[in-house]
Design a protein around this motif. Structure first.
Motif, PDB file in Angstrom:
ATOM      1  N   TYR A   1      -3.822  39.517 -12.221  1.00  0.00           N
ATOM      2  CA  TYR A   1      -4.286  37.787 -12.262  1.00  0.00           C
ATOM      3  C   TYR A   1      -5.247  37.036 -11.201  1.00  0.00           C
ATOM      4  N   ALA A   2      -5.449  38.179  -9.723  1.00  0.00           N
ATOM      5  CA  ALA A   2      -5.791  37.930  -9.248  1.00  0.00           C
ATOM      6  C   ALA A   2      -7.205  37.158  -9.230  1.00  0.00           C
ATOM      7  N   ILE A   3      -7.813  38.019  -9.573  1.00  0.00           N
ATOM      8  CA  ILE A   3      -9.545  37.719  -9.315  1.00  0.00           C
ATOM      9  C   ILE A   3      -9.040  35.974 -10.323  1.00  0.00           C
ATOM     10  N   TYR A   4      -9.172  35.825 -10.757  1.00  0.00           N
ATOM     11  CA  TYR A   4      -8.076  34.589 -11.248  1.00  0.00           C
ATOM     12  C   TYR A   4      -7.674  33.767 -10.882  1.00  0.00           C
ATOM     13  N   ILE A   5      -7.068  34.009  -9.519  1.00  0.00           N
ATOM     14  CA  ILE A   5      -6.391  32.913  -8.549  1.00  0.00           C
ATOM     15  C   ILE A   5      -7.269  32.866  -7.226  1.00  0.00           C
ATOM     16  N   ALA A   6      -8.100  33.451  -7.222  1.00  0.00           N
ATOM     17  CA  ALA A   6      -9.209  33.361  -6.016  1.00  0.00           C
ATOM     18  C   ALA A   6     -10.134  32.616  -6.877  1.00  0.00           C
ATOM     19  N   PHE A   7     -10.961  32.312  -7.987  1.00  0.00           N
ATOM     20  CA  PHE A   7     -11.385  31.776  -8.643  1.00  0.00           C
ATOM     21  C   PHE A   7     -10.871  31.178  -8.701  1.00  0.00           C
ATOM     22  N   ALA A   8      -9.830  30.306  -9.092  1.00  0.00           N
ATOM     23  CA  ALA A   8      -9.045  28.417  -8.992  1.00  0.00           C
ATOM     24  C   ALA A   8      -8.977  28.441  -7.607  1.00  0.00           C
ATOM     25  N   LEU A   9      -8.725  28.409  -6.960  1.00  0.00           N
ATOM     26  CA  LEU A   9      -8.627  28.444  -5.209  1.00  0.00           C
ATOM     27  C   LEU A   9      -9.911  27.929  -4.999  1.00  0.00           C
ATOM     28  N   VAL A  10     -11.406  28.413  -5.402  1.00  0.00           N
ATOM     29  CA  VAL A  10     -12.569  28.511  -4.838  1.00  0.00           C
ATOM     30  C   VAL A  10     -12.921  27.322  -5.284  1.00  0.00           C
ATOM     31  N   VAL A  11     -12.703  27.475  -6.839  1.00  0.00           N
ATOM     32  CA  VAL A  11     -13.315  26.215  -7.522  1.00  0.00           C
ATOM     33  C   VAL A  11     -12.328  25.196  -6.763  1.00  0.00           C
ATOM     34  N   PHE A  12     -11.112  25.278  -6.292  1.00  0.00           N
ATOM     35  CA  PHE A  12     -10.222  23.996  -5.527  1.00  0.00           C
ATOM     36  C   PHE A  12     -10.899  23.542  -4.610  1.00  0.00           C
ATOM     37  N   ALA A  13     -11.437  24.613  -3.529  1.00  0.00           N
ATOM     38  CA  ALA A  13     -12.131  24.369  -2.618  1.00  0.00           C
ATOM     39  C   ALA A  13     -13.437  23.617  -2.647  1.00  0.00           C
ATOM     40  N   VAL A  14     -14.116  23.794  -3.352  1.00  0.00           N
ATOM     41  CA  VAL A  14     -15.166  22.979  -3.408  1.00  0.00           C
ATOM     42  C   VAL A  14     -15.114  21.740  -4.351  1.00  0.00           C
ATOM     43  N   ALA A  15     -14.051  21.634  -5.108  1.00  0.00           N
ATOM     44  CA  ALA A  15     -13.703  20.191  -5.591  1.00  0.00           C
ATOM     45  C   ALA A  15     -13.053  19.636  -5.195  1.00  0.00           C
TER      46      ALA A  15
END
Length: 90
Positions: free
Chosen positions: A48-62
């Motif tokens: 699930y690394a891609i999902y973790i990375a996506f969540a980190l990006v969304v967190f940083a943007v929001a």
């Protein structure tokens, strides 16, 4: 442009929040780089690394919308109010 005490408090809170957000974003970027390097080096293979990375990006943007301090909308409202008020010569 004159500001009231409440508006100055809002501006100070926004300045503090921007500094905090910048620090957290740098941390997120470092985590993403380390995770990418670990994946490329085959040190970490999480399905699930891609999902973790996506969540980190969304967190940083929001991030600016989370936590304490004024939101962008509040600051924009203040600036619009100040810019649309009639200019007075002092």
């Amino acid at each position: 442009m004159e500001f009231t005490d409440a508006e100055l408090v809002l501006i100070a809170a926004a300045k503090h929040k921007v500094k905090w957000v910048q620090r957290v974003r740098i941390g997120v970027i470092i985590l993403l780089l380390l995770g990418t390097l670990a994946l490329l080096a085959d040190l970490w293979s999480h399905p699930y690394a891609i999902y973790i990375a996506f969540a980190l990006v969304v967190f940083a943007v929001a991030l600016p919308q989370f936590g304490q301090g004024p939101k962008y909308e509040e600051l924009l409202e203040l600036l619009l109010e100040k810019s649309s008020s009639p200019k007075t010569n002092v």
